[in-house]
Design a protein around this motif. Structure first.
Motif, PDB file in Angstrom:
ATOM      1  N   MET A  97       4.023   3.848 -11.301  1.00  0.00           N
ATOM      2  CA  MET A  97       2.587   3.929 -11.019  1.00  0.00           C
ATOM      3  C   MET A  97       1.892   2.651 -11.483  1.00  0.00           C
ATOM      4  SD  MET A  97       1.544   7.870 -11.822  1.00  0.00           S
ATOM      5  CE  MET A  97      -0.053   7.734 -11.017  1.00  0.00           C
ATOM      6  N   LEU A  98       2.270   2.154 -12.648  1.00  0.00           N
ATOM      7  CA  LEU A  98       1.701   0.902 -13.157  1.00  0.00           C
ATOM      8  C   LEU A  98       1.996  -0.242 -12.190  1.00  0.00           C
ATOM      9  CD1 LEU A  98       2.731   1.205 -16.910  1.00  0.00           C
ATOM     10  CD2 LEU A  98       0.471   1.633 -15.929  1.00  0.00           C
ATOM     11  N   ASP A  99       3.236  -0.329 -11.739  1.00  0.00           N
ATOM     12  CA  ASP A  99       3.617  -1.393 -10.802  1.00  0.00           C
ATOM     13  C   ASP A  99       2.815  -1.305  -9.505  1.00  0.00           C
ATOM     14  OD1 ASP A  99       5.489  -2.346 -12.634  1.00  0.00           O
ATOM     15  OD2 ASP A  99       7.185  -1.333 -11.648  1.00  0.00           O
ATOM     16  N   LEU A 100       2.599  -0.108  -8.999  1.00  0.00           N
ATOM     17  CA  LEU A 100       1.836   0.070  -7.762  1.00  0.00           C
ATOM     18  C   LEU A 100       0.366  -0.309  -7.948  1.00  0.00           C
ATOM     19  CD1 LEU A 100       3.532   3.387  -6.652  1.00  0.00           C
ATOM     20  CD2 LEU A 100       3.539   1.246  -5.343  1.00  0.00           C
ATOM     21  N   ILE A 101      -0.192   0.009  -9.094  1.00  0.00           N
ATOM     22  CA  ILE A 101      -1.575  -0.395  -9.388  1.00  0.00           C
ATOM     23  C   ILE A 101      -1.662  -1.913  -9.481  1.00  0.00           C
ATOM     24  CG2 ILE A 101      -3.405  -0.334 -11.137  1.00  0.00           C
ATOM     25  CD1 ILE A 101      -2.495   2.625 -11.655  1.00  0.00           C
ATOM     26  N   HIS A 102      -0.722  -2.538 -10.176  1.00  0.00           N
ATOM     27  CA  HIS A 102      -0.715  -3.998 -10.284  1.00  0.00           C
ATOM     28  C   HIS A 102      -0.584  -4.643  -8.905  1.00  0.00           C
ATOM     29  CE1 HIS A 102       1.011  -3.778 -14.669  1.00  0.00           C
ATOM     30  NE2 HIS A 102      -0.238  -3.347 -14.583  1.00  0.00           N
ATOM     31  N   ALA A 103       0.294  -4.110  -8.067  1.00  0.00           N
ATOM     32  CA  ALA A 103       0.531  -4.675  -6.735  1.00  0.00           C
ATOM     33  C   ALA A 103      -0.665  -4.492  -5.803  1.00  0.00           C
ATOM     34  CB  ALA A 103       1.773  -4.041  -6.119  1.00  0.00           C
ATOM     35  N   ALA A 104      -1.554  -3.562  -6.134  1.00  0.00           N
ATOM     36  CA  ALA A 104      -2.728  -3.320  -5.281  1.00  0.00           C
ATOM     37  C   ALA A 104      -3.722  -4.476  -5.342  1.00  0.00           C
ATOM     38  CB  ALA A 104      -3.417  -2.021  -5.703  1.00  0.00           C
ATOM     39  N   LYS A 105      -3.710  -5.239  -6.431  1.00  0.00           N
ATOM     40  CA  LYS A 105      -4.651  -6.347  -6.570  1.00  0.00           C
ATOM     41  C   LYS A 105      -4.383  -7.371  -5.475  1.00  0.00           C
ATOM     42  CE  LYS A 105      -6.859  -9.352  -9.846  1.00  0.00           C
ATOM     43  NZ  LYS A 105      -7.130  -9.581 -11.258  1.00  0.00           N
ATOM     44  N   GLY A 106      -5.426  -7.692  -4.733  1.00  0.00           N
ATOM     45  CA  GLY A 106      -5.306  -8.647  -3.642  1.00  0.00           C
ATOM     46  C   GLY A 106      -4.840  -8.030  -2.333  1.00  0.00           C
ATOM     47  N   THR A 107      -4.463  -6.763  -2.368  1.00  0.00           N
ATOM     48  CA  THR A 107      -3.985  -6.066  -1.178  1.00  0.00           C
ATOM     49  C   THR A 107      -4.945  -4.970  -0.738  1.00  0.00           C
ATOM     50  OG1 THR A 107      -1.699  -6.480  -1.844  1.00  0.00           O
ATOM     51  CG2 THR A 107      -2.045  -4.746  -0.215  1.00  0.00           C
ATOM     52  N   HIS A 108      -5.457  -4.216  -1.701  1.00  0.00           N
ATOM     53  CA  HIS A 108      -6.331  -3.081  -1.414  1.00  0.00           C
ATOM     54  C   HIS A 108      -7.694  -3.290  -2.070  1.00  0.00           C
ATOM     55  CE1 HIS A 108      -2.898  -0.974   0.208  1.00  0.00           C
ATOM     56  NE2 HIS A 108      -2.233  -1.211  -0.907  1.00  0.00           N
ATOM     57  N   LYS A 109      -8.723  -2.784  -1.405  1.00  0.00           N
ATOM     58  CA  LYS A 109     -10.094  -2.893  -1.927  1.00  0.00           C
ATOM     59  C   LYS A 109     -10.425  -1.777  -2.906  1.00  0.00           C
ATOM     60  CE  LYS A 109     -11.572  -6.412   0.525  1.00  0.00           C
ATOM     61  NZ  LYS A 109     -11.832  -7.689  -0.097  1.00  0.00           N
ATOM     62  N   GLY A 110      -9.674  -0.678  -2.862  1.00  0.00           N
ATOM     63  CA  GLY A 110      -9.924   0.452  -3.740  1.00  0.00           C
ATOM     64  C   GLY A 110      -8.699   1.323  -3.856  1.00  0.00           C
ATOM     65  N   ALA A 125      -4.003  -0.487 -17.004  1.00  0.00           N
ATOM     66  CA  ALA A 125      -3.653  -1.114 -15.722  1.00  0.00           C
ATOM     67  C   ALA A 125      -4.857  -1.119 -14.783  1.00  0.00           C
ATOM     68  CB  ALA A 125      -2.483  -0.380 -15.070  1.00  0.00           C
ATOM     69  N   ILE A 126      -5.564  -0.008 -14.720  1.00  0.00           N
ATOM     70  CA  ILE A 126      -6.749   0.075 -13.866  1.00  0.00           C
ATOM     71  C   ILE A 126      -7.789  -0.946 -14.305  1.00  0.00           C
ATOM     72  CG2 ILE A 126      -8.714   1.536 -13.231  1.00  0.00           C
ATOM     73  CD1 ILE A 126      -6.653   3.928 -13.484  1.00  0.00           C
ATOM     74  N   GLN A 127      -8.007  -1.014 -15.587  1.00  0.00           N
ATOM     75  CA  GLN A 127      -8.988  -1.967 -16.112  1.00  0.00           C
ATOM     76  C   GLN A 127      -8.556  -3.406 -15.839  1.00  0.00           C
ATOM     77  OE1 GLN A 127      -9.792  -1.411 -20.305  1.00  0.00           O
ATOM     78  NE2 GLN A 127     -11.953  -1.801 -19.922  1.00  0.00           N
ATOM     79  N   SER A 128      -7.274  -3.652 -15.878  1.00  0.00           N
ATOM     80  CA  SER A 128      -6.749  -5.009 -15.709  1.00  0.00           C
ATOM     81  C   SER A 128      -6.860  -5.533 -14.284  1.00  0.00           C
ATOM     82  CB  SER A 128      -5.280  -5.066 -16.143  1.00  0.00           C
ATOM     83  OG  SER A 128      -5.170  -4.789 -17.519  1.00  0.00           O
ATOM     84  N   VAL A 129      -6.681  -4.671 -13.282  1.00  0.00           N
ATOM     85  CA  VAL A 129      -6.675  -5.157 -11.899  1.00  0.00           C
ATOM     86  C   VAL A 129      -8.072  -5.298 -11.310  1.00  0.00           C
ATOM     87  CG1 VAL A 129      -4.337  -4.350 -11.394  1.00  0.00           C
ATOM     88  CG2 VAL A 129      -6.298  -2.876 -10.864  1.00  0.00           C
ATOM     89  N   GLU A 130      -9.053  -4.692 -11.948  1.00  0.00           N
ATOM     90  CA  GLU A 130     -10.454  -4.810 -11.515  1.00  0.00           C
ATOM     91  C   GLU A 130     -10.646  -4.388 -10.058  1.00  0.00           C
ATOM     92  OE1 GLU A 130     -11.205  -8.902 -12.580  1.00  0.00           O
ATOM     93  OE2 GLU A 130     -11.728  -8.324 -14.617  1.00  0.00           O
ATOM     94  N   ILE A 131     -10.022  -3.280  -9.689  1.00  0.00           N
ATOM     95  CA  ILE A 131     -10.181  -2.658  -8.371  1.00  0.00           C
ATOM     96  C   ILE A 131     -10.858  -1.316  -8.613  1.00  0.00           C
ATOM     97  CG2 ILE A 131      -8.997  -1.702  -6.353  1.00  0.00           C
ATOM     98  CD1 ILE A 131      -6.637  -3.559  -7.018  1.00  0.00           C
TER      99      ILE A 131
END
Length: 151
Positions: free
Chosen positions: A57-70, A88-94
């Motif tokens: 789940m952490l990896d998927l959240i990290h990978a969302a940065k730059g790919t998904h808007k939300g 992780a949520i706080q770190s990716v700023e999505i």
């Protein structure tokens, strides 16, 4: 085109058979089909993931940065235990909408604490499977407001 990630955590692969009195009879595949149809009417794309593993789940959240808007996140039991997911949520700023099929505030005391809520845009809980389409609308509305103010 705006892209969202709908991320489901542990045991959600068992929807439809797992405690239907709590979680309903709708399967995860049914939810994904409803979300895909709803997203089409809203002109957005959706990616889905489900895992029973916190690290994934952490990896998927990290990978969302730059790919998904939300992100729409049903972290399951990790909601109540995972500082790592919160970080992780706080770190990716999505922007993240926290989602639960059941009303976690009307359940056992340990389920009423959410680490995710501290870093989420908002929380939708207790509406069953329709909560997913409500979350899609909520995140689109949030992204629209964010764009309107130039953020």
């Amino acid at each position: 085109m705006t892209s969202l990630l709908i991320l489901n955590g542990p045991n959600l692969n068992l929807l439809g058979t797992r405690q239907p009195e709590v979680y309903g009879a709708t399967t995860l595949a049914d939810i994904e089909a409803a979300c895909t149809a709803h997203a089409k009417t809203r002109g957005i794309s959706i990616a889905f993931a489900q895992t029973n593993h916190e690290g994934e789940m952490l990896d998927l959240i990290h990978a969302a940065k730059g790919t998904h808007k939300g992100i729409i996140l049903n972290a399951g039991a990790y909601t109540h235990t995972s500082v790592a997911l919160m970080d992780a949520i706080q770190s990716v700023e999505i922007p993240v909408i926290e989602l639960h099929l059941s009303n976690i505030h009307a359940r056992e005391a340990f389920r009423q604490k959410s680490f995710i809520a501290q870093v989420a845009v908002g929380q939708i809980c207790g509406f069953g499977a329709i909560g997913y389409t409500l979350a899609i609308d909520a995140i689109i509305d949030h992204l629209g407001k964010k764009s309107a103010v130039g953020a």
